[in-house]
Design a protein around this motif. Sequence first.
Motif, PDB file in Angstrom:
ATOM      1  N   ARG A  99       7.614   6.812   6.102  1.00 21.15           N
ATOM      2  CA  ARG A  99       8.337   6.063   5.065  1.00 21.15           C
ATOM      3  C   ARG A  99       9.762   5.766   5.513  1.00 21.15           C
ATOM      4  O   ARG A  99      10.255   4.642   5.378  1.00 21.15           O
ATOM      5  N   LEU A 100      10.435   6.767   6.084  1.00 22.45           N
ATOM      6  CA  LEU A 100      11.821   6.591   6.518  1.00 22.45           C
ATOM      7  C   LEU A 100      11.953   5.590   7.659  1.00 22.45           C
ATOM      8  O   LEU A 100      12.844   4.733   7.647  1.00 22.45           O
ATOM      9  N   ILE A 101      11.073   5.661   8.642  1.00 23.24           N
ATOM     10  CA  ILE A 101      11.179   4.743   9.779  1.00 23.24           C
ATOM     11  C   ILE A 101      10.805   3.325   9.357  1.00 23.24           C
ATOM     12  O   ILE A 101      11.398   2.351   9.826  1.00 23.24           O
ATOM     13  N   THR A 102       9.854   3.190   8.443  1.00 17.44           N
ATOM     14  CA  THR A 102       9.486   1.871   7.938  1.00 17.44           C
ATOM     15  C   THR A 102      10.644   1.254   7.165  1.00 17.44           C
ATOM     16  O   THR A 102      10.962   0.070   7.338  1.00 17.44           O
ATOM     17  N   ALA A 103      11.300   2.051   6.340  1.00 14.92           N
ATOM     18  CA  ALA A 103      12.469   1.564   5.597  1.00 14.92           C
ATOM     19  C   ALA A 103      13.604   1.188   6.548  1.00 14.92           C
ATOM     20  O   ALA A 103      14.309   0.192   6.329  1.00 14.92           O
ATOM     21  N   ALA A 104      13.783   1.958   7.608  1.00 13.55           N
ATOM     22  CA  ALA A 104      14.824   1.652   8.595  1.00 13.55           C
ATOM     23  C   ALA A 104      14.523   0.322   9.290  1.00 13.55           C
ATOM     24  O   ALA A 104      15.425  -0.486   9.523  1.00 13.55           O
ATOM     25  N   LEU A 105      13.255   0.094   9.607  1.00  7.08           N
ATOM     26  CA  LEU A 105      12.866  -1.179  10.227  1.00  7.08           C
ATOM     27  C   LEU A 105      13.108  -2.354   9.291  1.00  7.08           C
ATOM     28  O   LEU A 105      13.577  -3.408   9.716  1.00  7.08           O
ATOM     29  N   GLU A 106      12.806  -2.160   8.022  1.00  7.33           N
ATOM     30  CA  GLU A 106      13.052  -3.216   7.040  1.00  7.33           C
ATOM     31  C   GLU A 106      14.546  -3.504   6.931  1.00  7.33           C
ATOM     32  O   GLU A 106      14.966  -4.656   6.877  1.00  7.33           O
ATOM     33  N   ALA A 107      15.355  -2.466   6.899  1.00  3.54           N
ATOM     34  CA  ALA A 107      16.811  -2.640   6.823  1.00  3.54           C
ATOM     35  C   ALA A 107      17.336  -3.334   8.070  1.00  3.54           C
ATOM     36  O   ALA A 107      18.166  -4.244   7.981  1.00  3.54           O
TER      37      ALA A 107
END
Length: 127
Positions: free
Chosen positions: A82-90
């Motif tokens: 979840r954290l890495i996916t959110a970082a990629l989106e950001a």
Amino acid sequence: MTEYIIITNNPFVKEKLLNKRPVCYKPVDYEAILRYVKTLIEAGHQLLSHPLAGSVKPGETPYRSIMISQKTYADTDRESLRLITAALEAAGKFCYTAVAGEEFDRDLQLIDWTLIESALASADACR
């Protein structure tokens, strides 16, 4: 005791950690480092440092160093994913524009080093 690997695109981090700590240096852009870490998480590694640590936005620096577990687990860690996916989106919302000057680039490398150095100190204190 958790063993770790530092994944980085920062040549200064590579230089500081070479032959001292496990480091995987990839001479790629910011988003590519995040994508690489995501593949490692999907392979069973866990995040040990936040992929967007500090208040430095993806568009403000080309460098990112991330600590992950050396050990792999049978199941993908959902929180890490979840954290890495959110970082990629950001990161996808920003575009880094290089600012001329070797000194400025070195400052950005130093900022990233300072962030991962703090994570290292915490991880090593738990050893």
